[in-house]
Design an enzyme around this catalytic site. Structure first.
Site, PDB file in Angstrom:
ATOM      1  N   ASP A  69       7.944  -9.565  22.933  1.00 43.36           N
ATOM      2  CA  ASP A  69       7.466  -9.636  21.847  1.00 43.36           C
ATOM      3  C   ASP A  69       7.561 -10.802  21.131  1.00 43.36           C
ATOM      4  OD1 ASP A  69      10.079  -9.264  21.402  1.00 43.36           O
ATOM      5  OD2 ASP A  69      10.031  -7.134  20.842  1.00 43.36           O
ATOM      6  N   ASN A 138      16.042   2.886  15.671  1.00 44.71           N
ATOM      7  CA  ASN A 138      15.201   4.031  15.588  1.00 44.71           C
ATOM      8  C   ASN A 138      14.602   4.357  17.049  1.00 44.71           C
ATOM      9  OD1 ASN A 138      13.619   1.923  16.178  1.00 44.71           O
ATOM     10  ND2 ASN A 138      12.201   2.092  14.248  1.00 44.71           N
ATOM     11  N   HIS A 140      12.935   2.221  19.098  1.00 41.94           N
ATOM     12  CA  HIS A 140      12.114   1.172  19.589  1.00 41.94           C
ATOM     13  C   HIS A 140      12.452   0.492  20.988  1.00 41.94           C
ATOM     14  CE1 HIS A 140      13.250  -2.397  16.730  1.00 41.94           C
ATOM     15  NE2 HIS A 140      13.736  -2.312  17.826  1.00 41.94           N
ATOM     16  N   GLU A 145       7.600   0.931  17.955  1.00 40.41           N
ATOM     17  CA  GLU A 145       8.403   1.725  16.672  1.00 40.41           C
ATOM     18  C   GLU A 145       7.677   3.210  17.048  1.00 40.41           C
ATOM     19  OE1 GLU A 145      10.212   0.278  15.474  1.00 40.41           O
ATOM     20  OE2 GLU A 145       9.865  -1.626  14.257  1.00 40.41           O
TER      21      GLU A 145
END
Ligand code: F6R
Length: 249
Positions: A69, A138, A140, A145
């Site tokens: 990313d 979380n 990810h 996400e």
């Protein structure tokens, strides 16, 4: 399909294990295509790979790399861009030619086109042999996400508020953290022939347990890794502390 677990005592041992697995992989396949992650977790692993290059003659000259990313809006020269991170933490210290390293361009005028081109480059390289991942609090993986589906591909994504907060530790102020990123998709990651996810520290324990023990759910994107036939989590004891164990794990 069960995620395989390799639980060691400390973050340093996670790095030791990961670096030696990656080095063995490259020695067996010198032209391997590697998928790479940024973030704090893999830094000690990269440091060890650099040491292996300098001290043990490990050559990375023929590998090709793809990163997960990049932030939208940061130039490569920005101290917090993921391209800058990779150059600083790994590429500048090894023998890989820069043209064999690929990080999405966060300044691309047409992000959709950039994402499609990134997927094509992965295909042209023959697909990723081994993808090294971290995991967010979380759940990810890359910037997929919560809510990201397991058939997602490389795309522009809005970064979740909790990730913006987590990543603000690298910036002077929360307001400086980019709100969008280009990220490979979960399907892109699942196409890698082998996956190694690294996690250290208590703050990752919930996400790790949801990924390993939970139902496969877009609420915890890393749970999609249960679909993969060859995925190993290398964890320190703290990151493994909330998992439940069955005979198969
Ligand atoms: C990094 C990435 C992220 C990180 C995750 C964990 O390229 O895609 O998914 O792996 O946010 O980051 P750290 O290791 O900093 O806790």
């Amino acid at each position: 399909m069960a995620i395989q677990l390799d639980i060691v005592e400390t973050p340093d041992k996670v790095a030791q294990k990961a670096a030696s697995l990656v080095a063995d992989f490259i020695q067996a396949k010198p032209n391997a295509v590697l998928g790479l992650a940024t973030g704090s977790t893999p830094v000690p692993t990269y440091r060890r790979l650099v040491q292996m290059h300098h001290k043990n003659g490990l050559s990375l000259a023929h590998i090709t790399t793809f990163n997960l990313d990049e932030y939208v809006g940061l130039p490569e020269s920005h101290g917090q861009s993921y391209r800058f991170f990779m150059d600083q933490n790994l590429f500048q210290h090894i023998d890989i030619p820069p043209e064999q390293t690929h990080v999405p361009n966060g300044l691309a005028p047409d992000p959709d086109q950039e994402c499609k081109a990134f997927e094509s480059k992965i295909q042209s390289a023959g697909g990723v042999d081994l993808w090294l991942l971290g995991i967010g609090h979380n759940g990810h993986i890359a910037f997929n996400e919560p809510g990201s589906s397991s058939d997602s591909r490389t795309r522009l994504i809005n970064i979740a508020p909790e990730t913006i907060t987590a990543n603000s530790r690298f910036f002077d102020h929360l307001s400086q953290v980019p709100r969008q990123a280009l990220t490979v998709g979960i399907a892109t990651i699942l196409e890698a022939r082998k996956i190694l996810l690294l996690a250290t520290g208590k703050d990752k324990a919930l996400a790790v347990s949801k990924a390993v023990n939970g139902p496969i759910s877009a609420n915890w994107p890393a749970s999609a890794l249960q679909h993969h036939p060859d995925c190993t989590f290398i964890l320190d004891q703290e990151a493994a502390s909330l998992m439940t164990f069955t005979n198969s794990t």
